[in-house]
Design a protein around this motif. Structure first.
Motif, mmCIF file in Angstrom:
data_model
loop_
_atom_site.group_PDB
_atom_site.id
_atom_site.type_symbol
_atom_site.label_atom_id
_atom_site.label_comp_id
_atom_site.label_asym_id
_atom_site.label_seq_id
_atom_site.Cartn_x
_atom_site.Cartn_y
_atom_site.Cartn_z
ATOM 1 N N LEU A 65 0.815 -1.048 -0.121
ATOM 2 C CA LEU A 65 0.007 -0.155 0.018
ATOM 3 C C LEU A 65 1.082 1.178 -0.063
ATOM 4 C CD1 LEU A 65 -2.657 1.337 0.239
ATOM 5 C CD2 LEU A 65 -2.707 1.117 2.562
ATOM 6 N N ASP A 66 1.114 1.990 -1.269
ATOM 7 C CA ASP A 66 1.895 3.205 -1.303
ATOM 8 C C ASP A 66 0.937 4.167 -1.947
ATOM 9 O OD1 ASP A 66 1.758 1.639 -3.686
ATOM 10 O OD2 ASP A 66 3.709 2.654 -4.715
ATOM 11 N N ASN A 67 0.327 4.633 -0.844
ATOM 12 C CA ASN A 67 -0.467 5.730 -1.410
ATOM 13 C C ASN A 67 -0.132 7.120 -1.593
ATOM 14 O OD1 ASN A 67 -2.685 8.252 -0.057
ATOM 15 N ND2 ASN A 67 -3.527 6.477 -1.208
ATOM 16 N N GLU A 68 -0.500 7.449 -2.690
ATOM 17 C CA GLU A 68 0.005 9.061 -3.238
ATOM 18 C C GLU A 68 -0.799 9.862 -2.836
ATOM 19 O OE1 GLU A 68 1.950 10.782 -7.087
ATOM 20 O OE2 GLU A 68 0.455 9.413 -7.335
ATOM 21 N N THR A 69 -1.742 10.146 -3.133
ATOM 22 C CA THR A 69 -2.995 11.063 -2.846
ATOM 23 C C THR A 69 -4.319 10.324 -2.420
ATOM 24 O OG1 THR A 69 -3.981 11.619 -4.926
ATOM 25 C CG2 THR A 69 -1.916 12.990 -4.285
ATOM 26 N N GLY A 70 -5.192 11.109 -1.676
ATOM 27 C CA GLY A 70 -6.505 10.471 -1.588
ATOM 28 C C GLY A 70 -6.502 9.772 -0.041
ATOM 29 N N GLY A 71 -5.430 9.455 0.560
ATOM 30 C CA GLY A 71 -5.563 9.052 1.861
ATOM 31 C C GLY A 71 -5.896 7.495 2.085
ATOM 32 N N PHE A 72 -5.767 7.198 3.143
ATOM 33 C CA PHE A 72 -6.028 5.522 3.623
ATOM 34 C C PHE A 72 -7.023 5.612 4.991
ATOM 35 C CE2 PHE A 72 -2.335 6.646 5.547
ATOM 36 C CZ PHE A 72 -1.839 5.762 6.536
ATOM 37 N N ILE A 73 -7.610 4.786 4.813
ATOM 38 C CA ILE A 73 -8.983 4.487 6.060
ATOM 39 C C ILE A 73 -8.630 3.246 6.638
ATOM 40 C CG2 ILE A 73 -11.266 4.251 6.050
ATOM 41 C CD1 ILE A 73 -10.671 6.987 5.206
ATOM 42 N N LEU A 74 -8.857 3.580 8.056
ATOM 43 C CA LEU A 74 -8.720 2.312 8.957
ATOM 44 C C LEU A 74 -10.162 2.386 9.557
ATOM 45 C CD1 LEU A 74 -7.511 0.253 10.949
ATOM 46 C CD2 LEU A 74 -7.356 2.128 12.874
ATOM 47 N N ALA A 75 -10.797 0.934 9.222
ATOM 48 C CA ALA A 75 -12.152 0.814 9.532
ATOM 49 C C ALA A 75 -12.141 -0.708 10.140
ATOM 50 C CB ALA A 75 -13.060 0.782 8.418
ATOM 51 N N GLY A 76 -12.637 -1.095 11.242
ATOM 52 C CA GLY A 76 -12.963 -2.470 11.568
ATOM 53 C C GLY A 76 -11.670 -3.266 11.590
ATOM 54 N N TYR A 108 -7.698 0.601 4.422
ATOM 55 C CA TYR A 108 -7.975 0.523 2.966
ATOM 56 C C TYR A 108 -7.571 1.798 2.435
ATOM 57 C CZ TYR A 108 -11.618 -2.765 4.794
ATOM 58 O OH TYR A 108 -12.071 -3.844 5.346
ATOM 59 N N GLY A 109 -7.023 1.627 0.978
ATOM 60 C CA GLY A 109 -6.613 2.705 0.262
ATOM 61 C C GLY A 109 -5.963 2.413 -1.111
ATOM 62 N N LEU A 110 -5.878 3.427 -1.972
ATOM 63 C CA LEU A 110 -5.414 3.071 -3.381
ATOM 64 C C LEU A 110 -4.123 3.167 -3.406
ATOM 65 C CD1 LEU A 110 -6.254 2.724 -6.578
ATOM 66 C CD2 LEU A 110 -5.930 5.492 -6.711
ATOM 67 N N ALA A 111 -3.497 2.008 -3.830
ATOM 68 C CA ALA A 111 -1.946 1.847 -3.991
ATOM 69 C C ALA A 111 -1.669 2.418 -5.164
ATOM 70 C CB ALA A 111 -1.531 0.403 -3.999
ATOM 71 N N ASP A 112 -0.386 3.047 -5.325
ATOM 72 C CA ASP A 112 0.305 3.707 -6.162
ATOM 73 C C ASP A 112 0.751 2.529 -7.200
ATOM 74 O OD1 ASP A 112 1.502 6.050 -8.045
ATOM 75 O OD2 ASP A 112 3.288 5.159 -7.146
ATOM 76 N N GLY A 113 1.373 1.386 -6.767
ATOM 77 C CA GLY A 113 2.117 0.572 -7.468
ATOM 78 C C GLY A 113 3.290 0.826 -8.175
ATOM 79 N N ASN A 114 4.175 1.715 -7.440
ATOM 80 C CA ASN A 114 5.090 2.371 -7.781
ATOM 81 C C ASN A 114 5.271 3.027 -9.326
ATOM 82 O OD1 ASN A 114 8.002 2.836 -7.365
ATOM 83 N ND2 ASN A 114 8.599 1.152 -8.503
ATOM 84 N N HIS A 115 3.888 3.787 -9.132
ATOM 85 C CA HIS A 115 3.685 4.342 -10.741
ATOM 86 C C HIS A 115 3.694 3.357 -11.735
ATOM 87 C CE1 HIS A 115 3.755 8.353 -8.870
ATOM 88 N NE2 HIS A 115 3.997 8.970 -9.953
#
Length: 420
Positions: free
Chosen positions: A284-295, A299-306
């Motif tokens: 999980l290498d998040n760039e923008t948009g942030g990540f969420i802790l739930a339960g 959760y978040g969008l990974a950049d996948g090393n671009h």
């Protein structure tokens, strides 16, 4: 489910919605139709909110946001029908690469606070928009700007407004929220500002401000401004954007270009604090948009090393990868959470709803915002009072996300209550 919308465009139209029957909150049992859009026939002329990436803050019966309008960073207050109540300028518009207002206004005790892309911190009266005080972080503290402008949303702690000039000497400051006077400065960080907004954490009797800078994550004593700890988090071009996530004496931080997510343990001894790495995941290498802790899961969008953007779920305790899936957000996506659901806005304008469960990434419903607004849709979705607020450039959409039920409408909730 019918899903009404209110939208604003610079020198365009305000389109109100018909209200319909009483609604209940949208929850983990969405109607089969999912999220949809419906226009009302009426329209009104309005000047709009200006171009930008700020989302909305909601306080009482008002919405607040920021946009670049007529060469200025304009703070706008609206009512819940979308009518503009007042507009006040907080310095010049940000007109360099990726022009547009960045930080979202912070509203506390009848006052609105905002940091523009050039370092102007402004305080405004929430009722009428009168400018109360202003401080430029470069002029007072030798602040520096990251490559794409300051994007922090300031945070209030009691009498203090906390923000990050990121100067060679002064990294973080506390201002008096009523006067703008300096309460303390934090030295010893040395990094430029990043694009993140910080959080306030209280653990083991110690209160601290935790944020990411251009090459690090830091913890600062909220009482004195003393630097408590610094964790190296280098990112190309200083692109540390994700706000840290705190839970149970631990902080998770994430950044892009394959760097990934790290969970840190806060070790407090008296008035001191250090950090220890618990786990690290490159998944999980998040760039923008942030990540969420739930339960118990991140959760978040990974950049996948671009190379390959994809949605990721990690176990909070162990860092184990739970899933890796495709979804909205060809490059970036803003993430929010409510009632067991992830609200995901891809920068291309795809709005999707997914269950926040670790077993699999499951889109419940989705729709596309109208074509036309300039630039990417980077503003975070906001869920409040049975509505979903979405910002794209100089358009603000208010979607009704309530199913038929017995709870009062938003308008009924907003009526003054008789507590006699």
């Amino acid at each position: 489910m019918g899903c009404g919308e209110t939208r604003l465009q610079r020198r365009g139209r305000l389109v109100p919605v018909s209200r319909g029957a009483p609604r209940q909150p949208f929850s983990a049992r969405p109607p089969a139709e999912g999220l949809a859009r419906r226009r009302a026939p009426a329209d009104l002329e309005d000047r709009g909110i200006g171009h930008g990436f700020a989302t909305v803050s909601i306080a009482g019966q008002k919405l607040f946001t920021a946009g670049d309008l007529d060469g200025k960073t304009m703070i706008t207050a609206l009512d819940h029908s979308g009518k503009i109540l007042w507009q006040s300028a907080n310095g010049p518009a940000y007109e360099r690469q990726y022009p547009g207002a960045r930080g979202t206004p912070t509203v506390v005790d009848g006052k609105v606070y905002h940091l523009n892309g050039d370092g102007d911190v402004g305080c405004f009266d929430a009722a009428g928009g009168e400018a109360l005080w202003s401080v430029n972080l470069t002029d007072r503290f030798g602040g520096r700007s990251p490559q794409w402008g300051l994007a922090e949303s300031v945070i209030i702690d009691g009498e203090k407004l906390i923000c990050c000039p990121g100067g060679e000497k002064v990294g973080v400051v506390a201002l008096n929220k009523d006067t703008g006077e300096t309460i303390w400065t934090s030295t010893g960080i040395g990094d430029r500002p990043a694009y993140a907004s910080g959080i306030i954490v209280e653990h083991a009797g110690l209160r601290q401000f935790i944020t990411t800078m251009s090459a690090s994550v830091v913890g600062v004593d909220l009482s004195t401004g003393r630097l408590l700890w610094r964790w190296e988090q280098e990112a190309p071009y200083g692109v540390n954007v994700a706000t840290p996530v705190y839970h149970g004496g631990h902080v998770a931080v994430s950044t892009t270009w394959g760097r990934g997510t790290t969970k840190l343990k806060l070790v407090v001894e008296g008035g001191d604090c250090s950090v220890e790495k618990v786990w690290h995941s490159g998944q999980l290498d998040n760039e923008t948009g942030g990540f969420i802790l739930a339960g118990g899961y991140l959760y978040g969008l990974a950049d996948g090393n671009h190379r390959r953007r994809h949605w990721v779920c990690l176990d909070w305790t162990t860092g184990e990868l739970m899933y890796d899936a495709s979804g909205p957000g060809r490059r970036q996506a803003a993430t929010s959470y409510a009632d067991g659901m992830l609200y995901l806005l891809g920068e291309e304008g795809t709005m999707a709803l997914a269950r926040a469960v670790p077993e699999k990434f499951e889109i419940i419903s989705q729709f596309n915002l109208p074509k036309g607004p300039e630039g990417p849709a980077w503003a975070h979705p906001v869920i409040h009072g049975g509505r979903l607020y979405l910002r794209h450039s100089d358009w603000l959409y208010a979607h009704d996300i309530r199913a038929a039920g017995s709870l009062p409408t938003l308008e009924q909730q907003l009526q003054p209550q008789d507590h006699r």
